[in-house]
Design an enzyme around this catalytic site. Structure first.
Site, PDB file in Angstrom:
ATOM      1  N   SER A 124       0.834  -1.204   0.000  1.00 52.14           N
ATOM      2  CA  SER A 124       0.000   0.000   0.000  1.00 52.14           C
ATOM      3  C   SER A 124       0.866   1.250   0.000  1.00 52.14           C
ATOM      4  CB  SER A 124      -0.858  -0.021   1.269  1.00 52.14           C
ATOM      5  OG  SER A 124      -1.455   1.229   1.480  1.00 52.14           O
ATOM      6  N   TYR A 148      -1.969  -1.260  10.814  1.00 53.10           N
ATOM      7  CA  TYR A 148      -2.210  -1.735   9.449  1.00 53.10           C
ATOM      8  C   TYR A 148      -0.991  -1.448   8.572  1.00 53.10           C
ATOM      9  CZ  TYR A 148      -3.713  -1.778   4.617  1.00 53.10           C
ATOM     10  OH  TYR A 148      -3.759  -2.017   3.271  1.00 53.10           O
ATOM     11  N   LYS A 152       1.994  -3.943   6.496  1.00 52.95           N
ATOM     12  CA  LYS A 152       2.462  -3.884   5.095  1.00 52.95           C
ATOM     13  C   LYS A 152       3.975  -3.717   5.049  1.00 52.95           C
ATOM     14  CE  LYS A 152      -1.557  -4.428   3.219  1.00 52.95           C
ATOM     15  NZ  LYS A 152      -1.917  -5.752   2.712  1.00 52.95           N
TER      16      LYS A 152
END
Ligand code: NAD
Ligand code: WQD
Length: 334
Positions: A124, A148, A152
């Site tokens: 992302s 989050y 990644k």
């Protein structure tokens, strides 16, 4: 090729499965349906006239993952399965780390045992953090502000370490910018549970009349109209980027990190105006406080995607709004 798609029932996964099937690939999906519905299988069949093999399993389940590789001769994996809500990750860090990190570790172990060493991973643009200047290039330093984003960043590191440990691996880490829109058929799209966190589905619900008014999070950013600028990308363009990444894994070994965006920034108010034009519906909005953690501008440098993958986005904001509204309007008629 036979492709295992983890999270293939979700928003980006389902669009990618359609592109794979239409490109002549065989598809096996593993998804635990924690954020999707089994009806997506019928939707995929309605679009492509083909039906993927489906395992309703959790990617953290070692025995299930080993069985999938034993029962299918998988050539490559596209790995979408994961939890993705930034705010929720702050409230539930253990669930996010366990789902996203443990899930990927179990998957990669099953791949290694099954002799499959090609993987395309959903990273992302969130990994560009708060301190870089646009456009974001793949060689810029990464950082993040929430669990989050950390999953990644950590998974990018883990997959790179794996490729160093064994030169037979081919790994593409795709950094998505802001995927929106829907399949042009209107059969699949994004339909989050509850009140949407992201701008595009929120606008769509206001247009549909199920939410009264959009809150625009700040109009005092250093951007042309003061509202946040993002690189919105049509989900079908994004899906096609995965097929190009797959080609790369067949022709190469090692790791590439590639942005998937359009290189064009669009402000919140520009997106609202484009959606109004596409739908013919007025979107009431009010300006509110900035959302903590948001940056002013985020858009991609896409030179590497063109050079390394031979991929470039085809659709513009008008296309994204048209197809997104078509999907929402179809849902309203059901
Ligand atoms: P999504 O929630 O629609 O799809 C994810 C799918 O994975 C869902 O169908 C869910 O049921 C499944 N899943 C989750 N955990 C699982 C597990 N442990 N085992 C099996 N299945 C599991 O999300 P999406 O928008 O399609 O995103 C796909 C990927 O792309 C995610 O990894 C996400 O972090 C990443 N990503 C998304 C965006 C975005 O804005 N949508 C942006 C950048 C990156
Ligand atoms: C876009 C713009 C908001 C909602 C997030 C994740 C990122 C990635 C994509 C997964 C911003 C503004 C939003 C609203 C608003 N996901 N906004 N009113 O924050 O760029 O990215 O999704 O990897 O990690 O952080 O997307 O759609 O939430 O926001 O004004 O109700 O819209 O401030 O400027 P974001 P978004």
């Amino acid at each position: 090729m036979k492709i295992l798609v983890t999270g293939g029932m979700g928003f980006i996964g389902s669009h990618t499965v359609c592109e794979l099937l239409e490109g002549g690939h065989e598809v096996v999906i593993v998804d635990n349906l924690c954020n999707s519905s089994v009806s997506v299988l019928d939707d995929i069949q309605a679009i492509t006239h083909a039906r993927p093999v489906f395992y309703q399993e959790d990617i953290r389940d070692k025995a299930a993952m080993d069985r999938i590789f034993a029962e299918n001769k998988i050539d490559a994996v596209i790995h979408f399965a994961g939890l993705k809500a930034v705010g929720e990750s702050v409230r539930m860090p253990l669930e996010y780390y366990h789902n996203n990190i443990t899930g990927t570790l179990v998957l990669c172990d099953a791949m290694r045992k099954g002799g499959c060493k090609r993987i395309v991973f959903s990273s992302s643009a969130t990994v560009y953090g708060m301190n870089n200047t646009v456009p974001f290039r793949e060689d810029m330093p990464t950082s993040c502000t929430n669990p989050y984003g950390w999953t990644k960043m950590m998974l990018e590191q883990i997959l790179q370490d794996l490729a160093v440990s064994d030169p037979e691996w081919s790994v593409v880490l795709l950094r998505y910018f802001n995927p929106i829109g829907a399949h042009p058929s209107g059969i699949i799209g994004e339909n989050p549970n509850g009140i949407p966190n992201n701008l595009f589905p929120y606008i769509a619900r206001v247009a549909a009349g199920t939410l009264p008014c959009l809150s625009v999070f700040g109009n005092d950013y250093d951007t042309p109209d003061g509202t946040g600028v993002r690189d919105y990308i049509h989900v079908v363009d994004l899906a096609e980027g995965h097929l190009k990444a797959l080609d790369w894994t067949v022709a190469n070994r090692g790791v590439e990190i590639v942005n998937l965006g359009t290189s064009r920034g669009t402000s919140v108010l520009e997106l609202v105006a484009a959606f109004e034009k596409a739908s013919g519906v007025k979107i009431p909005y009010k300006i509110t406080e900035r959302r903590p953690g948001d940056i002013a501008s985020c858009y991609a440098d896409t030179e590497k995607a063109a050079r390394v993958l031979g991929w470039k986005a085809k659709y513009n904001i008008e296309d994204m709004c048209r197809d997104g509204w078509n999907y929402t309007a179809k849902g309203m008629k059901k």
